[in-house]
Design a protein around this motif. Structure first.
Motif, short mmCIF file in Angstrom:
data_model
loop_
_atom_site.label_atom_id
_atom_site.label_comp_id
_atom_site.label_asym_id
_atom_site.label_seq_id
_atom_site.Cartn_x
_atom_site.Cartn_y
_atom_site.Cartn_z
N THR A 159 0.82 -1.21 0.00
CA THR A 159 0.00 0.00 0.00
C THR A 159 0.85 1.25 0.00
OG1 THR A 159 -0.14 -0.06 2.41
CG2 THR A 159 -1.93 -1.12 1.18
N ALA A 160 0.30 2.30 -0.59
CA ALA A 160 0.95 3.60 -0.58
C ALA A 160 0.66 4.30 0.74
CB ALA A 160 0.44 4.43 -1.75
N GLU A 161 1.21 5.51 0.91
CA GLU A 161 1.01 6.24 2.16
C GLU A 161 -0.45 6.54 2.42
OE1 GLU A 161 3.43 9.69 2.19
OE2 GLU A 161 5.34 8.59 2.22
N ASP A 162 -1.25 6.68 1.37
CA ASP A 162 -2.67 6.98 1.55
C ASP A 162 -3.51 5.71 1.74
OD1 ASP A 162 -2.64 5.87 -0.96
OD2 ASP A 162 -3.48 7.61 -1.99
N GLY A 163 -2.84 4.53 1.78
CA GLY A 163 -3.54 3.28 2.00
C GLY A 163 -4.03 2.59 0.75
N SER A 164 -3.84 3.19 -0.42
CA SER A 164 -4.29 2.59 -1.67
C SER A 164 -3.30 1.53 -2.13
CB SER A 164 -4.43 3.66 -2.76
OG SER A 164 -3.19 4.28 -3.00
N THR A 182 -0.72 -0.58 -4.40
CA THR A 182 0.21 -0.17 -5.44
C THR A 182 0.63 -1.30 -6.36
OG1 THR A 182 2.14 -0.59 -4.04
CG2 THR A 182 1.17 1.61 -3.92
#
Length: 289
Positions: free
Chosen positions: A94-99, A101
């Protein structure tokens, strides 16, 4: 594979416009042995997930990630054939925003298979321009070159190289949108275009082609031609030779070490394949009028 951004163009007057950019993101390739069987407390067998080893982290154009992972393992001599791999899957990091990758590929080797040589310690992330970053010695990679390539009896008309380059260019969709990526392609012995792969890294594009060929059961690539929209550096020539392709044609110049690898392995290397010309630097007998 692309993103649209608002930019300021000076030509020479300033003007705001929307520009399409190629996406560049890291891909981590991990390798694990086949899970071992264990025994649960009640006596029932369970599957134990094995520890994985990070082979490389490279900056790439997202897409065709399984081809890239498989091609990288084959081209660096870490496995001997595509059948050495049992499964490949994306790990949902996950990316920093939780999405999600999807920037990690987990490769599980087939039963009884292990990596053919130790993974070289890497002190930094490989950039999209570097195909052999972190390798201890160039000689280690030259040692992976298979014998017998010089005996390949392929004969390729020069016109086929130019036709192949034109066909590859027509299928470079991301390049057409952004002007910011490389491509590699494969021609069969009859000159038919089999596959095209694009990437921000020229070596990644070649790995994607090798991985595709491995999945299709086409390795070694006897009688085939590999095309690259870049210069012919050492890493491109080495990867071409490892997969058994007898002819490598590149749009731009060749380096001294690429020519050395081509001469030693039996690879025909053609540079500056553009317009109606080509500069053949090794084993020129395969290129006919």
């Amino acid at each position: 594979m692309t993103q649209r951004r608002r930019v300021l163009r000076r030509s020479p007057e300033p003007k705001t416009r929307i520009e399409t950019l190629a996406v560049e993101e890291p891909l981590e390739i991990r390798v694990a042995a086949l899970p071992a069987a264990g025994i649960a407390a009640g006596g029932a067998p369970v599957e134990l997930r094995p520890p994985s080893t990070t082979v490389t982290t490279t900056m790439r154009l997202p897409g065709d990630d399984f081809d890239l992972a498989l091609g990288h393992l084959l081209a660096e001599g870490l496995i001997g054939e595509a059948e050495d791999v049992a499964t490949m899957m994306h790990c949902t990091d996950t990316a920093e925003d939780g999405s999600p990758t999807f920037n990690v590929v987990e490769v599980t080797l087939a039963a009884g298979v292990s990596l053919r040589r130790p993974v070289t310690a890497r002190t930094e992330v490989a950039t999209s321009a570097c195909g052999v970053c972190g390798s201890t010695r160039v000689e280690d990679l030259i040692a992976t070159l298979p014998p017998g390539l010089a005996e390949d009896a392929a004969r390729v008309p020069l016109s086929r190289l130019h036709e192949g380059m034109a066909a590859m260019r027509e299928r470079q969709k991301v390049f057409g949108d952004t002007g910011g990526v490389h491509a590699a392609a494969l021609l069969d012995p009859q000159g038919r275009l089999l596959a095209v792969r694009e990437d921000v890294g020229r070596h990644n594009a070649v790995d994607k082609i090798i991985g595709w060929a491995g999945r299709e059961g086409r390795l070694p690539l006897r009688g085939h031609v590999m095309l690259a929209s870049s210069r012919a550096g050492f890493e491109i020539a080495q990867k071409a030779a490892v997969c058994g392709v007898p002819v490598l044609a590149c749009v731009s110049a060749a380096t001294t070490l690429a020519v050395e690898v081509a001469e030693e392995s039996g690879l025909t290397l053609a540079a500056f394949v553009r317009g109606d010309r080509a500069t053949v630097l090794s084993h020129p007998g395969r290129i006919t009028d």
